[in-house]
Motif scaffolding. Structure first.
Motif, PDB file in Angstrom:
ATOM      1  N   GLU A 121      78.340 131.776  54.783  1.00 25.87           N
ATOM      2  CA  GLU A 121      78.411 133.131  54.219  1.00 25.87           C
ATOM      3  C   GLU A 121      77.728 134.139  55.131  1.00 25.87           C
ATOM      4  O   GLU A 121      78.217 135.265  55.290  1.00 25.87           O
ATOM      5  N   GLU A 122      76.612 133.751  55.737  1.00 21.06           N
ATOM      6  CA  GLU A 122      75.935 134.652  56.675  1.00 21.06           C
ATOM      7  C   GLU A 122      76.834 134.930  57.882  1.00 21.06           C
ATOM      8  O   GLU A 122      76.955 136.076  58.326  1.00 21.06           O
ATOM      9  N   ALA A 123      77.486 133.902  58.395  1.00 26.71           N
ATOM     10  CA  ALA A 123      78.405 134.092  59.522  1.00 26.71           C
ATOM     11  C   ALA A 123      79.563 135.004  59.124  1.00 26.71           C
ATOM     12  O   ALA A 123      79.944 135.908  59.878  1.00 26.71           O
ATOM     13  N   HIS A 124      80.114 134.804  57.947  1.00 22.95           N
ATOM     14  CA  HIS A 124      81.228 135.638  57.479  1.00 22.95           C
ATOM     15  C   HIS A 124      80.780 137.094  57.326  1.00 22.95           C
ATOM     16  O   HIS A 124      81.512 138.021  57.699  1.00 22.95           O
ATOM     17  N   GLN A 125      79.571 137.302  56.812  1.00 19.50           N
ATOM     18  CA  GLN A 125      79.051 138.670  56.678  1.00 19.50           C
ATOM     19  C   GLN A 125      78.820 139.284  58.053  1.00 19.50           C
ATOM     20  O   GLN A 125      79.111 140.462  58.268  1.00 19.50           O
ATOM     21  N   ASN A 126      78.319 138.489  58.992  1.00 25.01           N
ATOM     22  CA  ASN A 126      78.139 138.997  60.362  1.00 25.01           C
ATOM     23  C   ASN A 126      79.477 139.435  60.952  1.00 25.01           C
ATOM     24  O   ASN A 126      79.532 140.450  61.660  1.00 25.01           O
ATOM     25  N   MET A 127      80.529 138.659  60.672  1.00 26.41           N
ATOM     26  CA  MET A 127      81.852 139.042  61.170  1.00 26.41           C
ATOM     27  C   MET A 127      82.268 140.394  60.604  1.00 26.41           C
ATOM     28  O   MET A 127      82.714 141.269  61.351  1.00 26.41           O
ATOM     29  N   ASP A 129      80.382 142.752  59.360  1.00 28.21           N
ATOM     30  CA  ASP A 129      79.493 143.805  59.896  1.00 28.21           C
ATOM     31  C   ASP A 129      79.881 144.150  61.332  1.00 28.21           C
ATOM     32  O   ASP A 129      79.895 145.325  61.700  1.00 28.21           O
ATOM     33  N   TRP A 130      80.199 143.151  62.122  1.00 29.50           N
ATOM     34  CA  TRP A 130      80.565 143.378  63.528  1.00 29.50           C
ATOM     35  C   TRP A 130      81.807 144.261  63.616  1.00 29.50           C
ATOM     36  O   TRP A 130      81.851 145.219  64.377  1.00 29.50           O
ATOM     37  N   PHE A 131      82.807 143.958  62.809  1.00 34.71           N
ATOM     38  CA  PHE A 131      84.035 144.739  62.878  1.00 34.71           C
ATOM     39  C   PHE A 131      83.846 146.146  62.320  1.00 34.71           C
ATOM     40  O   PHE A 131      84.479 147.081  62.777  1.00 34.71           O
ATOM     41  N   CYS A 132      82.984 146.288  61.346  1.00 31.65           N
ATOM     42  CA  CYS A 132      82.697 147.633  60.820  1.00 31.65           C
ATOM     43  C   CYS A 132      81.941 148.446  61.861  1.00 31.65           C
ATOM     44  O   CYS A 132      82.151 149.607  62.027  1.00 31.65           O
TER      45      CYS A 132
END
Length: 132
Positions: A121-127, A129-132
């Motif tokens: 879930e942390e990795a998915h949130q980082n993804m 956030d990165w695209f935003c």
């Protein structure tokens, strides 16, 4: 395989642009990671994210999410990529190594393992956030 994926991605990107999206990002894992690099070498996308690494030849900003225990992308290799990203300021990216994880942790994990779910879930949130 990546050539076909690259060609298949073009109409998807064109459709997104026709809907008014001016900035497109792509994420890839395993074989899709190579496709992300190919797209990142072009002007089709403006941001890239890979889970696992093997090539770093693109011009789009890139985030690399790596596992602490990964025979394909060990921390020593990830450190090399981090050094390349630091040296090539135009990449505007980062490397993050997830402690206690192994190859595939963000896409193939035991949903009953609380720690595995938290890391994914942390990795998915980082993804996101990165695209935003």
């Amino acid at each position: 395989m990546q050539d076909k994926g690259f060609e298949d991605a073009k109409p998807v990107i064109a459709a997104l642009k026709s809907k008014g999206f001016s900035t497109i990002g792509a994420a890839g894992s395993y074989w899709g990671a190579k496709l992300v690099v190919e797209l990142g070498k072009s002007d089709y996308i403006q941001a890239a994210l890979r889970i696992t690494v093997s090539f770093l030849e693109l011009k789009a900003p890139i985030a690399i999410l790596g596992a602490e225990d990964d025979i394909y992308s060990p921390p020593e290799l990830l450190k090399t990529f981090e050094d390349v990203i630091s040296y090539r300021a135009e990449l505007n990216g980062y490397v993050e190594i997830f402690p206690g994880t192994s190859h595939g942790w963000a896409v193939r994990y035991n949903v009953e393992d609380e720690k595995a779910v938290k890391c994914a879930e942390e990795a998915h949130q980082n993804m996101l956030d990165w695209f935003c």
